[in-house]
Design an enzyme around this catalytic site. Structure first.
Site, short mmCIF file in Angstrom:
data_model
loop_
_atom_site.label_atom_id
_atom_site.label_comp_id
_atom_site.label_asym_id
_atom_site.label_seq_id
_atom_site.Cartn_x
_atom_site.Cartn_y
_atom_site.Cartn_z
N SER A 46 0.83 -1.21 0.00
CA SER A 46 0.00 0.00 0.00
C SER A 46 0.86 1.25 0.00
O SER A 46 0.38 2.35 -0.32
CB SER A 46 -0.92 0.01 1.22
OG SER A 46 -0.18 -0.23 2.41
N ASP A 84 4.88 -7.46 2.79
CA ASP A 84 4.23 -7.83 1.53
C ASP A 84 5.25 -8.25 0.48
O ASP A 84 6.31 -7.60 0.33
CB ASP A 84 3.43 -6.65 0.97
CG ASP A 84 1.96 -6.71 1.34
OD1 ASP A 84 1.47 -7.80 1.65
OD2 ASP A 84 1.30 -5.66 1.31
N LYS A 112 3.83 -11.93 3.01
CA LYS A 112 2.42 -12.05 2.61
C LYS A 112 2.32 -12.12 1.09
O LYS A 112 2.95 -11.33 0.38
CB LYS A 112 1.60 -10.88 3.14
CG LYS A 112 0.10 -10.98 2.77
CD LYS A 112 -0.75 -10.02 3.58
CE LYS A 112 -0.64 -8.59 3.12
NZ LYS A 112 -1.16 -8.39 1.73
N GLU A 181 -9.86 -9.58 2.58
CA GLU A 181 -10.17 -8.18 2.27
C GLU A 181 -11.46 -8.05 1.48
O GLU A 181 -11.65 -8.74 0.47
CB GLU A 181 -9.02 -7.54 1.50
CG GLU A 181 -9.26 -6.07 1.18
CD GLU A 181 -8.05 -5.33 0.68
OE1 GLU A 181 -8.19 -4.13 0.35
OE2 GLU A 181 -6.96 -5.93 0.61
#
Length: 263
Positions: A46, A84, A112, A181
């Site tokens: 992000s 991530d 992840k 999500e």
């Protein structure tokens, strides 16, 4: 201080005690989050949108995540730190091992990856080589161009059943954590109840084992926040109190509320 571990997170699930997670990208905020009792942090891709100003997470590189993981680890030495794996950094099992090693050396406790059952061999290979894995299902931002935008997933029976099957398969592959999500609350509960591993929700209601928020959403910085976000700074008055409020509301189940959830 005692470092947070997967053993601790599994125990929280067993005791039905919810936990709060937040994204972190630098040492200063990581230290502040740790001081307010946030024991699990995510160095999310992000950062492509929050720090770099891109429209998606796709431009983020492994080197970007490595840099920010080192920064966060410095600020929060005892946190359980998830990093991530960015877009196309785990296209093959061999590639995933090479890139995961860079993130683990930078200070991550876990990597992840986004995707369903096609990740079985990758996750199996990583866990067999001592790399703990968090899977990510539902809305997977790296697949935004395939999904046709940032849309709620699993709203019909076929796609919901596929997400359940994927979650079970990924757990069998060795996944130790799962992020869900933007899925309906009922589906998130079904998956959380079926799995032995902890499930962290974001836009998945309050029936999961934990929650994660992008720090910019939690602090009201995002210009157009998603429906599931809440500005905790608005009522708290300062950042430290806002993070404490976020943690408290996750733990007592009042966040996310119905207004932040999909049905």
């Amino acid at each position: 201080m005692k470092p947070m571990t997967m053993t601790d997170l599994n125990q929280l699930k067993k005791e039905k005690r919810k936990f709060a997670t937040i994204t972190a990208y630098d040492a200063s905020f990581a230290r502040l989050f740790a001081e307010q009792g946030i024991d699990v942090m995510l160095v999310g891709d992000s950062l492509g949108m929050t720090l770099q100003g891109a429209d998606t997470t796709i431009p983020v590189t492994v080197e970007d995540i490595v840099y920010h993981t080192r920064c966060v680890r410095t600020g929060a030495p005892y946190a359980f730190l998830i990093a991530d794996m960015p877009f196309m950094s785990y296209a093959t099992p061999e590639q995933s091992c090479e890139n995961a090693a860079k993130l683990m050396r930078a200070g991550a406790n876990m990597v992840k990856v986004e995707g369903g059952n096609w990740l079985f061999d990758t996750i199996k290979m990583l866990t067999e080589r001592s790399v703990p894995v968090c899977a990510h299902l539902g809305l997977t931002p790296q697949s935004v161009h395939i999904l046709g935008g940032y849309k709620v997933q699993g709203r019909d029976e076929i796609s919901a059943n596929q997400l359940i099957k994927d979650a079970i398969i990924l757990e069998k592959a060795g996944t130790q954590l799962l992020v869900l999500e933007c899925v309906p609350v009922e589906l998130a509960k079904r998956i959380t109840d079926k799995l032995q591993i902890p499930v962290i929700g974001i836009g998945a209601g309050n029936m999961t084992d934990g929650q994660v928020l992008v720090m910019h959403d939690a602090l009201g910085i995002t210009a157009s926040p998603p429906k599931f976000a809440k500005n905790f700074l608005e009522k708290a008055g300062n950042i430290r109190d806002a993070i404490r409020l976020y943690k408290e509301q996750v733990e007592n189940g009042t966040y996310p509320g119905k207004e932040h959830s999909f049905y």
